[in-house]
Scaffold this motif. Structure first.
Motif, PDB file in Angstrom:
ATOM      1  N   THR A 334       0.490  -5.249  -2.713  1.00 64.70           N
ATOM      2  CA  THR A 334       1.222  -4.052  -2.267  1.00 64.70           C
ATOM      3  C   THR A 334       0.420  -3.170  -1.300  1.00 64.70           C
ATOM      4  OG1 THR A 334       0.497  -2.923  -4.276  1.00 64.70           O
ATOM      5  CG2 THR A 334       2.725  -3.866  -4.289  1.00 64.70           C
ATOM      6  N   LYS A 337       1.627  -1.592   2.193  1.00 67.32           N
ATOM      7  CA  LYS A 337       3.088  -1.586   2.382  1.00 67.32           C
ATOM      8  C   LYS A 337       3.596  -0.146   2.420  1.00 67.32           C
ATOM      9  CE  LYS A 337       4.177  -6.171   0.651  1.00 67.32           C
ATOM     10  NZ  LYS A 337       4.570  -6.988  -0.493  1.00 67.32           N
ATOM     11  N   MET A 360       0.316   2.044  -1.565  1.00 61.87           N
ATOM     12  CA  MET A 360       1.410   1.985  -0.592  1.00 61.87           C
ATOM     13  C   MET A 360       1.556   3.359   0.062  1.00 61.87           C
ATOM     14  SD  MET A 360       4.254  -0.377  -2.516  1.00 61.87           S
ATOM     15  CE  MET A 360       5.512  -0.141  -1.261  1.00 61.87           C
TER      16      MET A 360
END
Ligand code: CFM
Ligand code: HCA
Length: 533
Positions: A334, A337, A360
Motif C-alpha cells: 500500500t 498509493k 498511503m
C-alpha cells in the motif's frame, strides 16, 4: 491541486463559481487553515450526498437507542428510508432487555391527515405501540409535512405521557429544518439532554467511569472500543448512542469524564453536560493505531493513577504485537498509493489516520455537512457567522445543577490545563492534511468525476450515493458510512480489518479490466490513463 480546482469550477455559472469557490480550497498552509465555506445551502441542481434534518435526528443520534420505541410521524417513505439502512448494530446484553430496532414505526400519514391534521392519528399510534410493546419510553419524530401543516407533536406527547405514565417526547426535526442532517444532530442533542440525561442518579460502582459521545457502533466499532477499554479497566457508562439503552443514557451524567469521537454530531451534548454537571470533555479518535494509542493514554493521564497508566501501556503493547505484523505485510503493497475521502462530518478526518498507518496519501478530502470548526479547528468558533438557517435551531440555555454540579471536576480540569493538558479541543481536519491537498465541502458528482479524471486515486472512501458512479470509472470505493457490510474498523482489531479490506481493494487488478459499455470503441477507461499530479 489549483488546476484541478479550476477544472471543477469551470462548468458552473458565475454565481455558483463564487459560492463553490469558497467551499473548495487548496490546503496551502495546513498549520493555519484558510477559511472554508461550510454548513450553507447546497446550490440547487448540484448533485449532493447530503441528507436531511430528520435523518440526522432520528436516523443518526437517537434512532440507535434500542429499547425506546421510535415513531416517525409522517408519510411512510421517511420511516422506510431510516429502517435499518444505517449500520448502527445492536444486541441485547442482559436478561429481560428488549431491542426494538428491527421495527419501523410510523403513523403512515395519508392525504386526509395532511388536509385535516394528523394529531389524532399520532395519539392513536402512540397508544397502539404502547399496548403492543409496553416500552420504557417513546420518541416521536416530525417529518416535513408535519411541520408544514403545524401538527403540535409536543402537546400530543405530553398528553400521552400523562395518560400512559412512561417517558414520551417529540422532536421537531422536519427534514427541511436545516441545510443538512447537521441541524438534526443539534435538535436531537437538545431533546436527549432535556428528556433523558440526569433522570437516574444511581451510583455507578467503578473506579474510572467515562461516556463515549458520538460513537454509533457502525459495524461494531463501539464493541471494539468497549473491549479495549475493559482490558484497561475503564468503565463506559453510556456510549451515545451506539448499542446503548435508555437506562444507560438516563444515568450517564454519573461519569467522571466525557470523551468525544464524532465532534460534529455531539459537541452540543458535551458542552451542555459540562455546564450542568461539571463533567469535562476532550476529543478522542479510536480510528487508526496512532489515534487509538493517543486516546487511551490521554484518558489514563486524565485519571492520573499510575496503576491505570501502566495497565494502558500493557494493553497497547499486547494489542500492537498482534496488529503490527499485519500492517508490516500490507504496507509492502500500500505504500505510496493514494486515497480521497468524502464522508459526513467526521470520518473524512478520522480515516486519514488509518491511511497514514498504511503509508498511503490522502490527496483530497471533505465533509458533507460539517461546520468550519471541523475543518479549521474549534478556535474559529467565535468567528463563525450565524445565518438564518442556523438561527432556526434552538440553543438551550444551560446552567449549573443546584445539587448535582460537581465543583471538584472543573478544579481538576483547571489544574490539568495548567500542566499543558487540553480539554474542549478539536483541531479540525485541515491541520492534519498535507500541504497542497484539496479540501472540498459537500462535493458534487461533477466535481467527483473531475477529481477521478485528474488524480485517479487508488481508492475513494465515500457513501452509497456515489459509490457506483465511482466504481464505473474504474476506482474502488469503500463505503465509510456502512463499511460495505465489513468492520469493525475502530481500535486495534478494527484497524487490522481495515488494512486487509483496503489491501484487497487496491491490489486487485479487476478495476483495470472493467470496461463500461460506452467505452467500447471510445476512449480508454480511466484506470488505464496516467494519473495527474
Ligand atoms: Fe458523526 Fe457518524 Fe459522521 Fe454523522 Fe452520518 Fe454516520 Fe457519517 Mo453517515 S454521526 S458525522 S451524520 S461519524 S451517519 S456514524 S457515517 S454521515 S461521517
Ligand atoms: C444519513 C445516513 C448515512 C447515509 C450513508 C450514505 C449513513 O446520512 O442519513 O450516504 O452512504 O451513514 O447511513 O450517512
Amino acid at each position: 491541486a489549483a488546476t484541478a480546482r479550476e477544472e471543477m469550477l469551470k462548468v458552473y455559472p458565475r454565481k455558483t463559481q463564487r459560492k463553490r469557490g469558497k467551499q473548495m480550497l487548496v490546503n496551502e498552509n495546513p498549520a493555519t487553515p484558510a477559511e472554508i465555506g461550510a454548513n450553507s445551502r447546497t446550490v440547487p441542481g448540484i448533485i449532493t450526498q447530503r441528507g436531511c434534518s430528520y435523518a440526522g435526528c432520528k436516523g443518526v443520534v437517537i434512532g440507535p437507542i434500542y429499547d425506546i420505541l421510535h415513531i416517525t410521524h409522517g408519510p411512510i417513505g421517511c420511516g422506510w428510508y431510516s429502517w435499518l439502512s444505517r449500520r448502527n448494530i445492536t444486541k441485547i446484553r442482559a436478561d429481560g432487555e428488549v431491542n426494538f430496532l428491527q421495527y419501523s414505526m410510523s403513523t403512515d400519514m395519508q392525504e386526509d391527515h395532511i388536509v385535516f391534521g394528523g394529531e389524532k392519528q399520532l395519539a392513536a399510534a402512540i397508544q397502539e405501540a404502547y399496548d403492543e410493546f409496553h416500552p420504557k419510553a417513546i420518541s416521536v419524530y416530525a417529518t416535513c409535512p408535519v411541520g408544514l401543516i403545524g401538527d403540535d407533536i409536543h402537546t400530543v406527547c405530553r398528553q400521552m405521557k400523562e395518560k400512559l405514565g412512561i417517558n414520551i417526547f417529540g422532536f421537531s426535526c422536519e427534514g427541511y429544518k436545516g441545510v443538512s442532517q447537521s441541524a438534526g444532530h443539534h435538535i436531537a442533542n437538545n431533546g436527549v439532554f432535556k428528556h433523558m440525561i440526569g433522570l437516574d442518579d444511581s451510583p455507578v460502582e467503578a473506579k474510572y467511569k467515562i461516556n463515549i459521545l458520538g460513537e454509533y457502533n457502525i459495524g461494531g466499532d463501539a464493541w471494539e472500543i468497549d473491549r479495549v477499554l475493559k482490558l484497561c479497566g475503564i468503565h463506559i457508562i453510556g456510549t451515545l448512542s451506539g448499542g446503548v439503552s435508555y437506562d444507560e443514557i438516563c444515568n450517564c451524567h454519573m461519569a467522571d469524564l466525557n470523551v468525544v469521537m464524532c465532534h460534529r454530531s455531539i459537541n452540543y451534548m458535551a458542552e451542555m453536560m459540562e455546564e450542568k454537571f461539571g463533567i469535562p470533555w476532550f476529543k478522542v479518535n479510536f480510528i487508526g493505531l496512532e489515534g487509538t494509542k493517543k486516546s487511551l493514554r490521554k484518558i489514563a493521564q486524565y485519571f492520573g493513577d499510575k496503576e491505570l497508566i501502566d495497565r494502558v501501556e500493557e494493553v497497547i503493547a499486547a494489542e500492537m504485537a498482534e496488529v503490527r505484523p499485519v500492517l508490516d505485510d500490507i504496507r509492502t503493497r500500500t505504500t505510496g498509493k493514494t486515497a480521497a475521502l468524502f464522508v459526513g462530518g467526521s470520518r473524512a478526518h478520522h480515516y486519514q489516520d488509518l491511511f497514514n498507518d498504511m503509508d498511503m496519501q490522502v490527496i483530497a478530502a471533505g465533509y458533507e455537512f460539517a461546520h468550519r470548526d471541523d475543518y479549521e479547528g474549534r478556535d474559529v468558533l467565535p468567528h463563525i457567522k450565524i445565518d438564518a438557517d442556523s438561527r432556526n435551531i434552538e440553543e438551550l440555555v444551560v446552567t449549573a445543577d443546584e445539587t448535582r454540579f460537581d465543583a471538584a471536576k472543573p478544579e481538576k480540569k483547571k489544574a490539568l490545563e495548567e500542566s499543558g493538558f487540553t480539554f474542549s479541543d478539536y483541531e479540525g481536519m485541515m491541520r492534519q492534511m498535507a500541504k497542497d491537498t484539496l479540501v472540498i465541502d459537500d462535493i458534487s458528482h461533477h466535481e467527483m468525476e473531475k477529481l477521478i479524471e485528474m488524480y485517479h486515486p487508488d481508492v475513494i472512501g465515500s457513501g452509497i450515493k456515489d459509490k457506483y458512479v465511482i466504481e464505473k470509472m474504474g476506482v474502488p470505493c469503500k463505503q465509510l458510512h456502512s463499511y460495505d457490510y465489513g468492520g469493525p474498523y475502530a481500535g486495534f482489531k478494527g484497524a487490522a480489518n481495515f488494512y486487509k479490506d483496503i489491501d484487497r481493494m487496491t491490489s486487485t487488478k479487476v478495476w483495470k479490466l472493467a470496461r463500461a459499455p460506452w467505452h467500447e470503441g471510445g476512449s480508454a477507461p480511466a484506470a488505464e490513463k496516467e494519473p495527474a499530479t
